[in-house]
Motif scaffolding. Structure first.
Motif, mmCIF file in Angstrom:
data_model
loop_
_atom_site.group_PDB
_atom_site.id
_atom_site.type_symbol
_atom_site.label_atom_id
_atom_site.label_comp_id
_atom_site.label_asym_id
_atom_site.label_seq_id
_atom_site.Cartn_x
_atom_site.Cartn_y
_atom_site.Cartn_z
ATOM 1 N N ALA A 55 0.837 -1.198 0.000
ATOM 2 C CA ALA A 55 0.000 0.000 0.000
ATOM 3 C C ALA A 55 0.878 1.255 0.000
ATOM 4 N N PHE A 56 1.985 1.186 0.713
ATOM 5 C CA PHE A 56 2.861 2.362 0.740
ATOM 6 C C PHE A 56 3.543 2.589 -0.611
ATOM 7 N N LYS B 240 2.202 2.163 -3.398
ATOM 8 C CA LYS B 240 1.212 2.878 -4.210
ATOM 9 C C LYS B 240 1.183 4.372 -3.842
ATOM 10 N N VAL B 241 1.292 4.660 -2.560
ATOM 11 C CA VAL B 241 1.354 6.052 -2.104
ATOM 12 C C VAL B 241 2.588 6.751 -2.701
ATOM 13 N N ILE B 242 3.701 6.040 -2.743
ATOM 14 C CA ILE B 242 4.916 6.609 -3.349
ATOM 15 C C ILE B 242 4.687 6.878 -4.835
ATOM 16 N N LEU C 226 1.986 7.443 -6.441
ATOM 17 C CA LEU C 226 1.031 8.526 -6.690
ATOM 18 C C LEU C 226 1.497 9.863 -6.127
ATOM 19 N N GLY C 227 2.274 9.830 -5.067
ATOM 20 C CA GLY C 227 2.568 11.063 -4.333
ATOM 21 C C GLY C 227 3.891 11.720 -4.690
ATOM 22 N N PHE D 283 -4.123 9.875 -4.423
ATOM 23 C CA PHE D 283 -3.089 9.812 -3.390
ATOM 24 C C PHE D 283 -3.735 9.688 -2.005
ATOM 25 N N VAL E 135 -3.143 2.857 3.562
ATOM 26 C CA VAL E 135 -1.946 2.728 4.399
ATOM 27 C C VAL E 135 -2.310 2.898 5.886
#
Lengths: 246, 246
Positions: A162-163, A165-167, A169-170, B159, B166
């Motif tokens: 999940a993290f 994916k955050v990376i 996108l972010g 995001f 997360v």
């Protein structure tokens, strides 16, 4: 000459993260070592170990980030002197007492030990990603283990996915920063064996949750380190006050 | 008496986050205001505004977390005195010059402005989640806007959704912390109109990227604030050196 790949390595100065940094180096990355302090009891000792390991493996950078807010938020025996770091319970129950987030006491019956620092790994990964993006790094190494002895929710492989994916996108669309977790399917004994192959100088690593010197030998972290050394058939080069594995 | 719901509100001291905190209060939450500093040029002024807003709305806590590592990593004109905060470009190009993460210069042709602080929102949300988990809060309010003028990747709704996952995976299973983004589909003029309904004291808010007092009136942040006040048919109570919207 082609530029080496660059990786941010989260380096606490413990046995696992030191092995991780040596592994990343062995995989051909230039290492930007990232050490964080968060008001934990053994902060100074861990910092000295992390710096020494970074120096010995030839890290291109060694960044120290103080995260004092963890201790101001409270809730963990690692940062809160009002809570007790318990001895490892060898009765088969692998975790210590639960964190009572309401802070009324430090006893409870839940499965998360009171050494849990709320959402710590997400904080570490966020900092590591900012660092990686600012430095143009290709990867972030973190030493989480699925079979972690302590039941921390932010060590789960699903959390890492999940993290990622955050990376993705972010961060800026022209970056491609990969979260690499080589230990996610290894236990501590397997990590240690890998480290001996890589020549990790374990005399400069620190794991004890409780003390600076000598290590207490009886907290969860000491217990599992000593157990790994025993199972690997090696002796731990650091000094202990007790040894629950003897 | 039933306990109120509790929310961590990210409160920079700017127009949007101050409106956000008043909205959260209006929705029945007790407010734990979380203000972060990251070596930005206008750090002191923003901190004073955030503290005043927290006091005026009756926040139950006001936490300040210094994140000096952002300026040590570099890469943003907000924290790096070697880069320039550009004037707003009114020619139709809505963003400033791009960040050159290699730091050789501060010019470029990409779409991310050089005020971008790499992965800042993930860092803020991680801290907010640690704070929320330690305090037993039910929600985290963050004032991101999908139509954000500046093209920051970590303001995208995808995001935010990824970060919610997360949080769900990385916190204790008995917590249920919701990320609330009431402004995600609003523009700044709509936010401002909402704020006037709620009685937000905008004289105690600060938006300028460049100066402490008076506001420059020509950076991106001043420009879009002034534009919102103009469109809402209100006058901005703070003092400006220039006004690009006049």
């Amino acid at each position: 000459m082609a530029q080496n790949k660059k990786a941010v390595c989260l380096l606490s100065g413990g046995m696992d993260s030191s092995t991780l940094a040596y592994l990343a180096k062995d995989m051909g990355y230039d290492i930007c070592a990232l050490h964080t302090t968060y008001g934990q009891r053994t902060e100074k000792k861990e910092g000295q170990c992390a710096e020494k390991i970074a120096e010995l493996l030839g890290a291109v950078e060694f960044a120290v980030v103080p995260l004092d807010y963890f201790s101001s938020f409270g809730g963990s025996s690692l940062t809160d002197k009002g809570l007790t770091v318990h001895d490892h319970d060898n009765s088969g129950k692998s975790t210590g007492d639960a964190v009572d987030l309401s802070r009324d006491n430090d006893q409870g019956g839940e499965s998360i030990p009171n050494t849990y620092v709320p959402f710590r790994n997400a904080n570490l990964l966020s900092i590591a990603t900012s660092y990686a993006e600012a430095k143009g790094a290709d990867a972030i190494f973190i030493g989480v283990q699925a079979s972690d002895y302590s039941g921390y929710p932010d060590c789960r492989p699903e959390f890492i996915d999940a993290f990622q994916k955050v990376i993705d996108l972010g961060t800026s669309d022209d970056t491609d920063i990969k979260l690499i977790t080589p230990f996610v399917n290894l236990n501590k004994t397997e990590i240690l064996k890998k480290g001996f192959e890589l020549g990790v100088p374990y005399e400069y690593t620190w794991s004890c949750y409780r003390d600076d010197h000598p290590a207490c030998g009886s907290c969860d972290s000491c217990y599992f380190r000593l157990k790994a050394f025993k199972e690997a058939g090696r002796s731990d080069p650091i000094e202990y006050r007790n040894n629950l594995c003897d």
